[in-house]
Design a protein around this motif. Structure first.
Motif, PDB file in Angstrom:
ATOM      1  N   PRO A 170      79.999 -15.838  18.678  1.00 29.52           N
ATOM      2  CA  PRO A 170      80.185 -16.340  17.310  1.00 29.52           C
ATOM      3  C   PRO A 170      79.635 -17.746  17.088  1.00 29.52           C
ATOM      4  CG  PRO A 170      82.262 -16.394  18.512  1.00 29.52           C
ATOM      5  CD  PRO A 170      81.298 -15.631  19.365  1.00 29.52           C
ATOM      6  N   ASN A 171      79.559 -18.547  18.143  1.00 25.25           N
ATOM      7  CA  ASN A 171      79.064 -19.916  18.026  1.00 25.25           C
ATOM      8  C   ASN A 171      77.629 -19.992  18.554  1.00 25.25           C
ATOM      9  OD1 ASN A 171      81.696 -20.693  17.190  1.00 25.25           O
ATOM     10  ND2 ASN A 171      82.319 -20.843  19.332  1.00 25.25           N
ATOM     11  N   VAL A 172      76.709 -20.363  17.676  1.00 22.90           N
ATOM     12  CA  VAL A 172      75.290 -20.397  18.041  1.00 22.90           C
ATOM     13  C   VAL A 172      74.691 -21.720  17.591  1.00 22.90           C
ATOM     14  CG1 VAL A 172      73.036 -19.295  17.780  1.00 22.90           C
ATOM     15  CG2 VAL A 172      75.113 -17.890  17.786  1.00 22.90           C
ATOM     16  N   GLU A 173      73.992 -22.390  18.501  1.00 25.50           N
ATOM     17  CA  GLU A 173      73.304 -23.618  18.145  1.00 25.50           C
ATOM     18  C   GLU A 173      71.804 -23.458  18.353  1.00 25.50           C
ATOM     19  OE1 GLU A 173      74.053 -27.073  20.496  1.00 25.50           O
ATOM     20  OE2 GLU A 173      73.566 -26.093  22.391  1.00 25.50           O
ATOM     21  N   LEU A 174      71.042 -24.245  17.609  1.00 25.14           N
ATOM     22  CA  LEU A 174      69.605 -24.335  17.832  1.00 25.14           C
ATOM     23  C   LEU A 174      69.371 -25.317  18.964  1.00 25.14           C
ATOM     24  CD1 LEU A 174      66.590 -23.899  16.953  1.00 25.14           C
ATOM     25  CD2 LEU A 174      66.901 -25.962  15.555  1.00 25.14           C
ATOM     26  N   ASP A 175      68.644 -24.880  19.988  1.00 27.38           N
ATOM     27  CA  ASP A 175      68.325 -25.786  21.091  1.00 27.38           C
ATOM     28  C   ASP A 175      67.056 -26.582  20.776  1.00 27.38           C
ATOM     29  OD1 ASP A 175      69.076 -26.455  24.024  1.00 27.38           O
ATOM     30  OD2 ASP A 175      66.908 -26.152  24.082  1.00 27.38           O
ATOM     31  N   HIS A 176      65.955 -25.878  20.493  1.00 21.91           N
ATOM     32  CA  HIS A 176      64.723 -26.562  20.114  1.00 21.91           C
ATOM     33  C   HIS A 176      63.725 -25.547  19.576  1.00 21.91           C
ATOM     34  CE1 HIS A 176      63.647 -25.172  24.175  1.00 21.91           C
ATOM     35  NE2 HIS A 176      62.378 -25.268  23.791  1.00 21.91           N
ATOM     36  N   THR A 177      62.634 -26.035  19.035  1.00 21.72           N
ATOM     37  CA  THR A 177      61.549 -25.182  18.553  1.00 21.72           C
ATOM     38  C   THR A 177      60.225 -25.703  19.076  1.00 21.72           C
ATOM     39  OG1 THR A 177      61.159 -26.461  16.534  1.00 21.72           O
ATOM     40  CG2 THR A 177      62.785 -24.681  16.409  1.00 21.72           C
ATOM     41  N   THR A 178      59.278 -24.814  19.218  1.00 19.38           N
ATOM     42  CA  THR A 178      57.918 -25.200  19.571  1.00 19.38           C
ATOM     43  C   THR A 178      56.957 -24.154  19.006  1.00 19.38           C
ATOM     44  OG1 THR A 178      56.395 -25.706  21.404  1.00 19.38           O
ATOM     45  CG2 THR A 178      58.044 -24.013  21.797  1.00 19.38           C
ATOM     46  N   GLY A 179      55.868 -24.610  18.438  1.00 19.03           N
ATOM     47  CA  GLY A 179      54.902 -23.701  17.833  1.00 19.03           C
ATOM     48  C   GLY A 179      53.524 -23.856  18.445  1.00 19.03           C
ATOM     49  N   ARG A 180      52.741 -22.799  18.352  1.00 25.21           N
ATOM     50  CA  ARG A 180      51.370 -22.846  18.841  1.00 25.21           C
ATOM     51  C   ARG A 180      50.456 -22.101  17.875  1.00 25.21           C
ATOM     52  NH1 ARG A 180      51.768 -21.747  25.398  1.00 25.21           N
ATOM     53  NH2 ARG A 180      53.046 -23.573  25.888  1.00 25.21           N
ATOM     54  N   LYS A 181      49.322 -22.707  17.613  1.00 22.65           N
ATOM     55  CA  LYS A 181      48.321 -22.082  16.771  1.00 22.65           C
ATOM     56  C   LYS A 181      46.988 -22.106  17.500  1.00 22.65           C
ATOM     57  CE  LYS A 181      46.135 -22.104  12.211  1.00 22.65           C
ATOM     58  NZ  LYS A 181      46.186 -22.636  10.837  1.00 22.65           N
ATOM     59  N   TRP A 182      46.422 -20.904  17.696  1.00 27.57           N
ATOM     60  CA  TRP A 182      45.120 -20.784  18.325  1.00 27.57           C
ATOM     61  C   TRP A 182      44.052 -20.680  17.240  1.00 27.57           C
ATOM     62  CZ3 TRP A 182      49.484 -18.599  20.361  1.00 27.57           C
ATOM     63  CH2 TRP A 182      49.770 -18.859  21.711  1.00 27.57           C
ATOM     64  N   MET A 183      43.092 -21.577  17.273  1.00 27.09           N
ATOM     65  CA  MET A 183      42.007 -21.564  16.300  1.00 27.09           C
ATOM     66  C   MET A 183      40.825 -20.777  16.859  1.00 27.09           C
ATOM     67  SD  MET A 183      43.264 -23.140  13.784  1.00 27.09           S
ATOM     68  CE  MET A 183      41.787 -23.322  12.771  1.00 27.09           C
ATOM     69  N   PRO A 184      40.027 -20.151  15.979  1.00 25.30           N
ATOM     70  CA  PRO A 184      38.837 -19.453  16.451  1.00 25.30           C
ATOM     71  C   PRO A 184      37.886 -20.433  17.141  1.00 25.30           C
ATOM     72  CG  PRO A 184      39.339 -18.861  14.188  1.00 25.30           C
ATOM     73  CD  PRO A 184      40.220 -20.024  14.532  1.00 25.30           C
ATOM     74  N   ALA A 185      37.296 -20.001  18.217  1.00 29.88           N
ATOM     75  CA  ALA A 185      36.301 -20.797  18.931  1.00 29.88           C
ATOM     76  C   ALA A 185      35.191 -19.866  19.373  1.00 29.88           C
ATOM     77  CB  ALA A 185      36.943 -21.495  20.132  1.00 29.88           C
ATOM     78  N   VAL A 222      71.768 -28.436  16.492  1.00 26.43           N
ATOM     79  CA  VAL A 222      72.334 -28.087  15.187  1.00 26.43           C
ATOM     80  C   VAL A 222      72.981 -26.709  15.250  1.00 26.43           C
ATOM     81  CG1 VAL A 222      71.770 -27.606  12.769  1.00 26.43           C
ATOM     82  CG2 VAL A 222      70.663 -29.505  13.956  1.00 26.43           C
ATOM     83  N   MET A 223      74.200 -26.601  14.754  1.00 23.55           N
ATOM     84  CA  MET A 223      74.902 -25.316  14.728  1.00 23.55           C
ATOM     85  C   MET A 223      74.337 -24.454  13.586  1.00 23.55           C
ATOM     86  SD  MET A 223      76.967 -25.464  17.256  1.00 23.55           S
ATOM     87  CE  MET A 223      77.829 -23.925  16.916  1.00 23.55           C
ATOM     88  N   VAL A 224      73.961 -23.223  13.910  1.00 18.88           N
ATOM     89  CA  VAL A 224      73.458 -22.291  12.902  1.00 18.88           C
ATOM     90  C   VAL A 224      74.448 -21.181  12.622  1.00 18.88           C
ATOM     91  CG1 VAL A 224      71.058 -22.803  13.473  1.00 18.88           C
ATOM     92  CG2 VAL A 224      72.215 -20.892  14.615  1.00 18.88           C
ATOM     93  N   ALA A 225      75.505 -21.087  13.445  1.00 20.12           N
ATOM     94  CA  ALA A 225      76.578 -20.118  13.224  1.00 20.12           C
ATOM     95  C   ALA A 225      77.818 -20.618  13.956  1.00 20.12           C
ATOM     96  CB  ALA A 225      76.194 -18.741  13.721  1.00 20.12           C
TER      97      ALA A 225
END
Length: 244
Positions: free
Chosen positions: A99-114, A237-240
């Motif tokens: 029932p208790n859920v927190e956000l730990d972290h986020t990370t994103g990746r974007k691959w561009m055409p090469a 941050v708590m999300v639930a």
């Protein structure tokens, strides 16, 4: 009015709950794909916000085929903050984590055409080697902003490998990896994903991606959730629910 809104929220939560069969599949395999979580209009907004984050963090580096990385989406973007706390993700998380859920972290990746348009290979590994903890309650949610077919960078998992616990890794060319003598891509199952899908997976499930060619941009964002009782030293941050 208040009672109506409460009733709507309860109904919304029931709508997004995983089935017993889906929960069993996650527990057995260590991963689960949720299809079409975000629609095209939502994806357009998330892509635009992601590009803004990239522009704000741009160092002028020529990334070539290497991914452009972003982080801290919750604190930098209202659009991403809503997505991270969206019940279509957080409700399943309460079923898998508690029932208790927190956000730990986020990370994103974007691959561009090469010219090579080649996505870097990620050798087989467990994600817990990248964290300062190995709590069983950590779950990664990969939000797909673009299509990732099996032969173009889609994730590959060894089903059930999360049940083996913490495995010993060795230093690889691109970071920690499992020894090739103990784990092989031949054991993996490909899990392609379309834009709008979200793949949930256990911190200890063995996974990776093989070298793939892609001529179009490809963007994914990792959102990592956990039970706050077993989290990092720095509270997320708590999300639930609430923090014990």
């Amino acid at each position: 009015m208040i009672h109506t809104r409460v009733s709507e929220r309860v109904g919304q939560q029931e709508q997004y709950q995983l089935t017993d069969e889906e929960i069993d599949r996650y527990n057995e395999n260590g991963y689960l794909k949720l299809e079409s979580v975000f629609d095209e209009s939502e994806l357009e907004a998330l892509r635009a916000e992601n590009d803004t984050l990239i522009q704000n963090a741009d160092t002028g580096t020529d990334h070539g085929s290497a991914p452009i990385k972003t982080s801290d989406h919750l604190f930098k973007s209202g659009v991403w903050a809503r997505a991270i706390q969206d019940p279509r993700i957080t409700v399943p998380m309460t079923q898998l984590i508690g029932p208790n859920v927190e956000l730990d972290h986020t990370t994103g990746r974007k691959w561009m055409p090469a010219e090579t348009a080649e996505i870097e290979q990620h050798d087989l590994h467990q994600d817990r080697v990248f964290y300062s903890h190995s709590a069983e309650t950590f779950i990664n949610a990969i939000v797909y902003l673009d299509d990732f077919p099996e032969d173009e960078g889609g994730m590959r998992f060894i089903p059930g490998s999360h049940l083996d616990g913490d495995l010993e890794h060795v230093d690889g060319e691109k970071g920690p990896q499992l020894p090739e003598t103990s784990h092989s891509f031949d054991e993996t199952i490909g899990v392609p994903a379309n834009a709008g899908d979200v793949i949930l997976f256990h911190i200890n499930v063995v996974h990776g991606t093989q070298v793939a060619r892609q001529s179009d941009p490809g963007t994914i964002t990792w959102v990592i959730y956990n039970d706050p009782a077993y989290g990092s030293e720095q509270a997320g941050v708590m999300v639930a629910g609430s923090r014990p």
